[in-house]
Design a protein around this motif. Structure first.
Motif, mmCIF file in Angstrom:
data_model
loop_
_atom_site.group_PDB
_atom_site.id
_atom_site.type_symbol
_atom_site.label_atom_id
_atom_site.label_comp_id
_atom_site.label_asym_id
_atom_site.label_seq_id
_atom_site.Cartn_x
_atom_site.Cartn_y
_atom_site.Cartn_z
ATOM 1 N N ILE A 93 0.850 -1.191 0.000
ATOM 2 C CA ILE A 93 0.000 0.000 0.000
ATOM 3 C C ILE A 93 0.889 1.245 0.000
ATOM 4 O O ILE A 93 1.961 1.268 0.612
ATOM 5 C CB ILE A 93 -0.952 -0.023 1.214
ATOM 6 N N ASN A 94 0.466 2.271 -0.723
ATOM 7 C CA ASN A 94 1.276 3.484 -0.874
ATOM 8 C C ASN A 94 0.863 4.540 0.151
ATOM 9 O O ASN A 94 -0.249 5.045 0.115
ATOM 10 C CB ASN A 94 1.101 4.024 -2.305
ATOM 11 N N LEU A 95 1.781 4.876 1.044
ATOM 12 C CA LEU A 95 1.506 5.936 2.027
ATOM 13 C C LEU A 95 2.459 7.106 1.846
ATOM 14 O O LEU A 95 2.601 7.957 2.736
ATOM 15 C CB LEU A 95 1.642 5.369 3.455
ATOM 16 N N ALA A 96 3.113 7.141 0.674
ATOM 17 C CA ALA A 96 4.080 8.203 0.403
ATOM 18 C C ALA A 96 3.358 9.485 -0.007
ATOM 19 O O ALA A 96 3.212 9.789 -1.180
ATOM 20 C CB ALA A 96 5.045 7.758 -0.694
ATOM 21 N N ALA A 97 2.848 10.197 0.995
ATOM 22 C CA ALA A 97 2.142 11.450 0.741
ATOM 23 C C ALA A 97 2.255 12.325 1.980
ATOM 24 O O ALA A 97 2.557 11.851 3.071
ATOM 25 C CB ALA A 97 0.667 11.176 0.440
ATOM 26 N N GLN A 98 2.038 13.620 1.790
ATOM 27 C CA GLN A 98 2.004 14.532 2.931
ATOM 28 C C GLN A 98 0.858 14.104 3.848
ATOM 29 O O GLN A 98 -0.287 14.011 3.403
ATOM 30 C CB GLN A 98 1.766 15.966 2.430
ATOM 31 N N PRO A 99 1.144 13.794 5.110
ATOM 32 C CA PRO A 99 0.061 13.327 5.997
ATOM 33 C C PRO A 99 -1.083 14.344 6.089
ATOM 34 O O PRO A 99 -0.813 15.551 6.081
ATOM 35 C CB PRO A 99 0.757 13.162 7.348
ATOM 36 N N PRO A 100 -2.322 13.856 6.143
ATOM 37 C CA PRO A 100 -2.682 12.442 6.151
ATOM 38 C C PRO A 100 -2.766 11.838 4.742
ATOM 39 O O PRO A 100 -3.249 12.485 3.821
ATOM 40 C CB PRO A 100 -4.067 12.463 6.796
ATOM 41 N N ALA A 101 -2.298 10.591 4.608
ATOM 42 C CA ALA A 101 -2.474 9.852 3.358
ATOM 43 C C ALA A 101 -3.937 9.407 3.310
ATOM 44 O O ALA A 101 -4.407 8.730 4.214
ATOM 45 C CB ALA A 101 -1.548 8.654 3.324
ATOM 46 N N VAL A 102 -4.653 9.839 2.259
ATOM 47 C CA VAL A 102 -6.082 9.528 2.160
ATOM 48 C C VAL A 102 -6.285 8.246 1.350
ATOM 49 O O VAL A 102 -5.731 8.095 0.255
ATOM 50 C CB VAL A 102 -6.862 10.684 1.509
ATOM 51 N N ILE A 103 -7.065 7.320 1.909
ATOM 52 C CA ILE A 103 -7.387 6.070 1.218
ATOM 53 C C ILE A 103 -8.900 5.987 1.044
ATOM 54 O O ILE A 103 -9.650 6.039 2.020
ATOM 55 C CB ILE A 103 -6.872 4.841 2.000
ATOM 56 N N LEU A 104 -9.338 5.887 -0.208
ATOM 57 C CA LEU A 104 -10.768 5.829 -0.535
ATOM 58 C C LEU A 104 -11.174 4.371 -0.756
ATOM 59 O O LEU A 104 -10.560 3.652 -1.539
ATOM 60 C CB LEU A 104 -11.042 6.643 -1.803
ATOM 61 N N MET A 105 -12.206 3.933 -0.044
ATOM 62 C CA MET A 105 -12.700 2.555 -0.159
ATOM 63 C C MET A 105 -13.941 2.544 -1.053
ATOM 64 O O MET A 105 -14.944 3.203 -0.737
ATOM 65 C CB MET A 105 -13.055 1.998 1.220
ATOM 66 N N ALA A 106 -13.892 1.811 -2.162
ATOM 67 C CA ALA A 106 -14.998 1.778 -3.122
ATOM 68 C C ALA A 106 -15.479 0.351 -3.340
ATOM 69 O O ALA A 106 -14.730 -0.603 -3.163
ATOM 70 C CB ALA A 106 -14.550 2.382 -4.452
ATOM 71 N N GLY A 107 -16.752 0.217 -3.724
ATOM 72 C CA GLY A 107 -17.299 -1.111 -4.003
ATOM 73 C C GLY A 107 -18.795 -1.147 -3.789
ATOM 74 O O GLY A 107 -19.396 -0.174 -3.321
ATOM 75 N N LEU A 108 -19.413 -2.273 -4.129
ATOM 76 C CA LEU A 108 -20.861 -2.422 -3.979
ATOM 77 C C LEU A 108 -21.243 -2.712 -2.535
ATOM 78 O O LEU A 108 -20.429 -3.181 -1.735
ATOM 79 C CB LEU A 108 -21.386 -3.555 -4.860
ATOM 80 N N GLN A 109 -22.505 -2.454 -2.214
ATOM 81 C CA GLN A 109 -23.036 -2.789 -0.886
ATOM 82 C C GLN A 109 -22.988 -4.311 -0.698
ATOM 83 O O GLN A 109 -23.317 -5.065 -1.599
ATOM 84 C CB GLN A 109 -24.471 -2.293 -0.777
ATOM 85 N N GLY A 110 -22.541 -4.735 0.477
ATOM 86 C CA GLY A 110 -22.468 -6.159 0.770
ATOM 87 C C GLY A 110 -21.116 -6.779 0.482
ATOM 88 O O GLY A 110 -20.873 -7.947 0.796
ATOM 89 N N ALA A 111 -20.199 -6.005 -0.117
ATOM 90 C CA ALA A 111 -18.863 -6.541 -0.420
ATOM 91 C C ALA A 111 -17.990 -6.594 0.826
ATOM 92 O O ALA A 111 -16.985 -7.302 0.862
ATOM 93 C CB ALA A 111 -18.181 -5.685 -1.493
ATOM 94 N N GLY A 112 -18.383 -5.828 1.858
ATOM 95 C CA GLY A 112 -17.597 -5.819 3.098
ATOM 96 C C GLY A 112 -16.714 -4.602 3.242
ATOM 97 O O GLY A 112 -15.681 -4.654 3.910
ATOM 98 N N LYS A 113 -17.103 -3.469 2.608
ATOM 99 C CA LYS A 113 -16.284 -2.248 2.651
ATOM 100 C C LYS A 113 -16.052 -1.737 4.075
ATOM 101 O O LYS A 113 -14.938 -1.402 4.449
ATOM 102 C CB LYS A 113 -16.953 -1.124 1.846
ATOM 103 N N THR A 114 -17.142 -1.647 4.844
ATOM 104 C CA THR A 114 -17.046 -1.056 6.179
ATOM 105 C C THR A 114 -16.157 -1.892 7.097
ATOM 106 O O THR A 114 -15.269 -1.363 7.775
ATOM 107 C CB THR A 114 -18.454 -0.892 6.790
ATOM 108 N N THR A 115 -16.376 -3.193 7.110
ATOM 109 C CA THR A 115 -15.547 -4.077 7.924
ATOM 110 C C THR A 115 -14.104 -4.047 7.448
ATOM 111 O O THR A 115 -13.172 -4.015 8.258
ATOM 112 C CB THR A 115 -16.074 -5.528 7.852
ATOM 113 N N THR A 116 -13.903 -4.025 6.133
ATOM 114 C CA THR A 116 -12.552 -3.985 5.576
ATOM 115 C C THR A 116 -11.845 -2.688 5.945
ATOM 116 O O THR A 116 -10.639 -2.677 6.189
ATOM 117 C CB THR A 116 -12.599 -4.156 4.039
ATOM 118 N N THR A 117 -12.601 -1.587 6.005
ATOM 119 C CA THR A 117 -12.022 -0.299 6.404
ATOM 120 C C THR A 117 -11.415 -0.418 7.802
ATOM 121 O O THR A 117 -10.289 0.030 8.050
ATOM 122 C CB THR A 117 -13.100 0.812 6.385
ATOM 123 N N ALA A 118 -12.158 -1.040 8.720
ATOM 124 C CA ALA A 118 -11.664 -1.218 10.091
ATOM 125 C C ALA A 118 -10.483 -2.190 10.134
ATOM 126 O O ALA A 118 -9.512 -1.974 10.861
ATOM 127 C CB ALA A 118 -12.788 -1.714 10.989
#
Length: 462
Positions: A93-118
């Protein structure tokens, strides 16, 4: 996919034994088996065609080296091509950015985005030592915001509040401002999903991306979706500059075709895989190791990681010193060994990571019986008093031993014979530990023709 492909390739290895070369005639039979296995695994047809063409090109005319036969050569080629199709090795994963490094989580409902975010938050905190903030821009799904709050707390990260009456763009900007002012290293933005692709969803996530300029845009997809995963991946790829893929529910997927298809369709590397429902059930995706799992070769690296993560090193060293000094192996130590096994996910979890041939020797019935025995033993040990565990002789000698055993059996809900069986097992183990005292293990090893260099560092007598 693992079992199907493994079974078919094992059959190939047997039928082609003794042939000296992979030829045009025999390669067709092998590739037919591989093609059928991939299609049954729900891999997209264009991906299968491309994969088979690459394998055929590399397989034709290859000499069999040493004792290998054509079937084994093919397995080797298939593994390399599987790994290549899924991305070759690890894509960090790329965190080479001026903090904060922003990560956007995309996908369909039910794919597990929220749990995966945690799960990703926990991974970044534990493995990368980052200060992580999460925020939900999902203003449509009931309880989505509260769900992220709950799992973020479990992950040990911080959560930024949002409300259903806010606009996703405003939520993201407020969270970004908060992350900057409070010196967060990473901001994870959980986005809204739909049950199917629609233009409103895509327009919203495109606007969100343009607003916060994420360093990573991760496409979260359910590994069990099969062909549907390909269509979803294609739509998100057209809408967003995806930088990586997260495959969820890989543990519950017997087919696994998404791992091959999504990588090829999106062109983005698979960066993580969800391997359990637990908050720490997220693995950095390694294409070569996953290819080994698919082919039934197991994942010994993951097994070592599981053991290392589950074992209390300090407790293990303490036990080693205890045995070395001869101060005695008691029932507390016995209970601790069972607890260590549970921390590693139990016997089933460890067996899953062994090569198929090895795991097959221990049938599911044997495994279930062993798990039940382990739980029963734990129940018996917990039914004892602290003094009894510390002084096992109380249960083996003296007038009160029978009444003590009856009390323990009643407390654990077992027959008294079970208590006696456990104590006999403990007695045998204690006897073995006594032989290890003061380098005794080395004497035993020498008698068996063992060598000191074979012993693991820190082991009693090593």
């Amino acid at each position: 996919m693992a079992s199907t492909l493994t079974d078919r390739l094992s059959h190939l290895v047997k039928t082609m034994r003794g042939q000296a070369r992979i030829t045009e005639s025999n390669v067709q039979d092998m590739l037919r088996e591989v093609r059928m296995a991939l299609l049954e695994a729900d891999v997209a047809l264009p991906v299968v065609r491309d994969f088979i063409a690459r394998v055929k090109d590399k397989a034709l005319g290859q000499e069999v080296v040493g004792s290998l036969n054509p079937g084994q050569v093919l397995v080797s080629i298939v593994q390399k091509e599987l790994a290549a199709t899924m991305g070759e090795g690890i894509s960090d994963i790329n965190l080479a950015a001026q903090p904060p490094a922003v990560i956007l989580m995309a996908g369909l409902q039910g794919a597990g985005k929220t749990t995966t975010t945690a799960k990703l938050a926990k991974h970044l905190i534990e493995r990368r030592k980052k200060k992580v903030l999460t925020v939900s821009a999902d203003v449509y799904r009931p309880a989505a915001i509260e769900q992220l709050k709950t799992v973020t707390k479990q992950a040990g990260a911080e959560w930024f509040p949002s409300a259903p009456d806010q606009k996703p763009r405003d939520i993201a900007l407020a969270a970004l401002d908060h992350a900057k002012r409070h010196y967060f290293d990473v901001l994870l933005v959980d986005t809204a999903g739909r049950l199917a692709i629609d233009e409103a969803l895509m327009a919203e996530i495109r606007e969100l991306h343009a607003t916060i300029h994420p360093v990573e845009t991760l496409f979260v997809v359910d590994a069990m979706q099969g062909q549907d995963a390909v269509n979803t991946a294609r739509a998100f790829k057209e809408a967003l500059p995806l930088t990586g893929v997260v495959l969820t529910k890989l543990d519950g997927d017997s087919r696994g075709g998404a791992a091959l298809s999504v990588r090829q369709v999106t062109g983005a590397p698979i960066k993580f895989a969800g391997v359990s429902e637990k908050i720490d059930g997220l693995e950095v995706f390694d294409a070569e190791r996953h290819a080994g799992r698919v082919l039934g070769m197991g994942d010994i690296v993951a097994l070592v990681e599981e053991v290392t993560k589950g074992v209390d090193i300090a407790a293990a060293q303490k036990l080693a010193e205890k045995v070395k000094s001869g101060s005695g192996f008691d029932l507390n130590d016995f209970l601790a060994q069972i607890s260590q096994m549970k921390k590693m996910g139990g016997l089933g979890n460890l067996m899953d990571k062994l090569p198929t041939q090895m795991a097959a020797k221990a049938g599911q019935a044997d495994l279930d019986r062993a798990e039940r025995d382990m739980k029963r033993m734990e129940g018996i040990l917990n039914a004892m008093t602290a003094k009894e565990r510390r002084q096992p002789a109380l249960l083996m000698d003296g007038k009160s031993k029978a009444s003590r055993k009856r009390r323990i059996a009643a407390g654990a809900g077992v027959q008294i014979q079970e208590v006696n069986r456990l104590l006999n097992q403990f007695d045998q183990m204690q006897g073995m530990m006594k032989k290890m005292k003061g380098g005794g293990l080395m004497k035993m090893m020498k008698k068996l023709g063992g060598m000191k260099g074979m012993m693991p560092p820190g082991f009693p007598g090593a």
